[in-house]
Design a protein around this motif. Sequence first.
Motif, PDB file in Angstrom:
ATOM      1  N   ASP A 269       1.980  10.034   5.142  1.00 54.33           N
ATOM      2  CA  ASP A 269       0.909   9.043   5.354  1.00 54.33           C
ATOM      3  C   ASP A 269      -0.224   9.480   4.946  1.00 54.33           C
ATOM      4  OD1 ASP A 269      -0.120  10.717   7.425  1.00 54.33           O
ATOM      5  OD2 ASP A 269       0.814   9.910   9.142  1.00 54.33           O
ATOM      6  N   SER A 270      -1.482   8.826   5.208  1.00 52.02           N
ATOM      7  CA  SER A 270      -2.637   9.071   4.609  1.00 52.02           C
ATOM      8  C   SER A 270      -3.356  10.473   5.177  1.00 52.02           C
ATOM      9  CB  SER A 270      -3.576   7.896   4.871  1.00 52.02           C
ATOM     10  OG  SER A 270      -3.066   6.738   4.037  1.00 52.02           O
TER      11      SER A 270
ATOM     12  N   ASP B 266      -5.449   2.133  -3.412  1.00 45.49           N
ATOM     13  CA  ASP B 266      -5.553   1.864  -1.864  1.00 45.49           C
ATOM     14  C   ASP B 266      -4.178   2.048  -1.007  1.00 45.49           C
ATOM     15  OD1 ASP B 266      -6.403   1.412   0.762  1.00 45.49           O
ATOM     16  OD2 ASP B 266      -6.533  -0.938   0.486  1.00 45.49           O
TER      17      ASP B 266
ATOM     18  N   ASN C  29      -4.229  13.481   2.954  1.00 50.70           N
ATOM     19  CA  ASN C  29      -5.710  13.936   2.893  1.00 50.70           C
ATOM     20  C   ASN C  29      -5.689  15.577   3.150  1.00 50.70           C
ATOM     21  OD1 ASN C  29      -6.604  11.552   2.265  1.00 50.70           O
ATOM     22  ND2 ASN C  29      -7.094  10.714   3.989  1.00 50.70           N
TER      23      ASN C  29
ATOM     24  N   GLN D  47      -6.358   8.449  -5.768  1.00 48.20           N
ATOM     25  CA  GLN D  47      -7.235   7.827  -4.646  1.00 48.20           C
ATOM     26  C   GLN D  47      -7.974   6.619  -5.155  1.00 48.20           C
ATOM     27  OE1 GLN D  47      -9.498  11.041  -3.455  1.00 48.20           O
ATOM     28  NE2 GLN D  47      -8.219  11.592  -1.930  1.00 48.20           N
TER      29      GLN D  47
ATOM     30  N   LYS E 131       0.995  -1.156   0.003  1.00 50.64           N
ATOM     31  CA  LYS E 131      -0.076   0.186  -0.014  1.00 50.64           C
ATOM     32  C   LYS E 131       0.944   1.396  -0.041  1.00 50.64           C
ATOM     33  CE  LYS E 131      -3.997  -1.945   2.125  1.00 50.64           C
ATOM     34  NZ  LYS E 131      -5.041  -1.972   2.908  1.00 50.64           N
TER      35      LYS E 131
ATOM     36  N   GLU F 205      -1.537   3.923   1.584  1.00 52.35           N
ATOM     37  CA  GLU F 205      -1.416   4.257   2.965  1.00 52.35           C
ATOM     38  C   GLU F 205      -0.015   4.969   3.237  1.00 52.35           C
ATOM     39  OE1 GLU F 205      -1.358   0.884   5.600  1.00 52.35           O
ATOM     40  OE2 GLU F 205      -3.796   0.680   5.232  1.00 52.35           O
TER      41      GLU F 205
END
Length: 282
Positions: A224-225, A211, A229, A208, A176, A213
């Motif tokens: 990181d995610s 998947d 975001n 996006q 991921k 991370e």
Amino acid sequence: MLNKISDTIYYFPNQDDKDRPTLGLVCGDQYSLIIDSGNSTQHAIDFLLEIENLNVPPVKYMVITHAHWDHFLGMNEIDATIIVNSLTNELLKKWRNYTFDDKSLHEYVGNNEMSSMCMEIIQSEVPNRASFKLRSPDVIFEDTLTIDLGNKICIIERINATHTDDSTIIYIPDEKVIFLGDCPYGTTTNSLFHYKQSLLLPMIEDIQKFDAELFLLGHESICDSNEMNIFWEELTTASQAVTSSSLENAVACFKLDNKRGPNDNELFFIKAFVNDYIIQSQ
């Protein structure tokens, strides 16, 4: 030194003072794959010396994320199958015709074909410039390509991005982890830094759908995610506030929609989207 993400994925962190982007290494049971070759012969050599300290399978493949000099000028030093998308290949053809003596380099800078930083790096970190000729890629793909390194799948995909039209990303499903190169960044046109507003949401959707991370970026290294975001949220919120080339109107719209003023990142992005309107009107 190489930073370890897992037993099979490493990265050579970016060095802003030398205009060196993040380089990646993905290892399977049989082969290893390199992501980007660095901004010079010396950058590639430094990377390879770090890899030699690891007990990993031989490097068989190298993916170039896009045709900006700091990501490909080290490719001659790496004995691997070079993989690029078709547009990157077209853009690299110009560089394969370049000569790298001082007179030629100054001409390229004068014609805005090369930055002064690029010239300085070449002069200091590319030996044998008189005979230096950039290699040709070996594998050219259109939209997507899957490589199996031996129980380690890498999905290589071209996306339309805000940074360049020839952006390539590399996703490693079992870990991921996704290498984004410079694709989430803006670009500079006519001395104006701008974000291509029309490409923002399609680019985010393309990224996006994987998947992921952990995200490796060309000049920030690893996110990181949650961090990614926040980055997407600030970008999209800033973009929604900009509907013209007026910075004043964009900031007012942002305050009205969000019941607060923009933070420093959002203001930077707002200015970049305003600049995009200015570029489109020229």
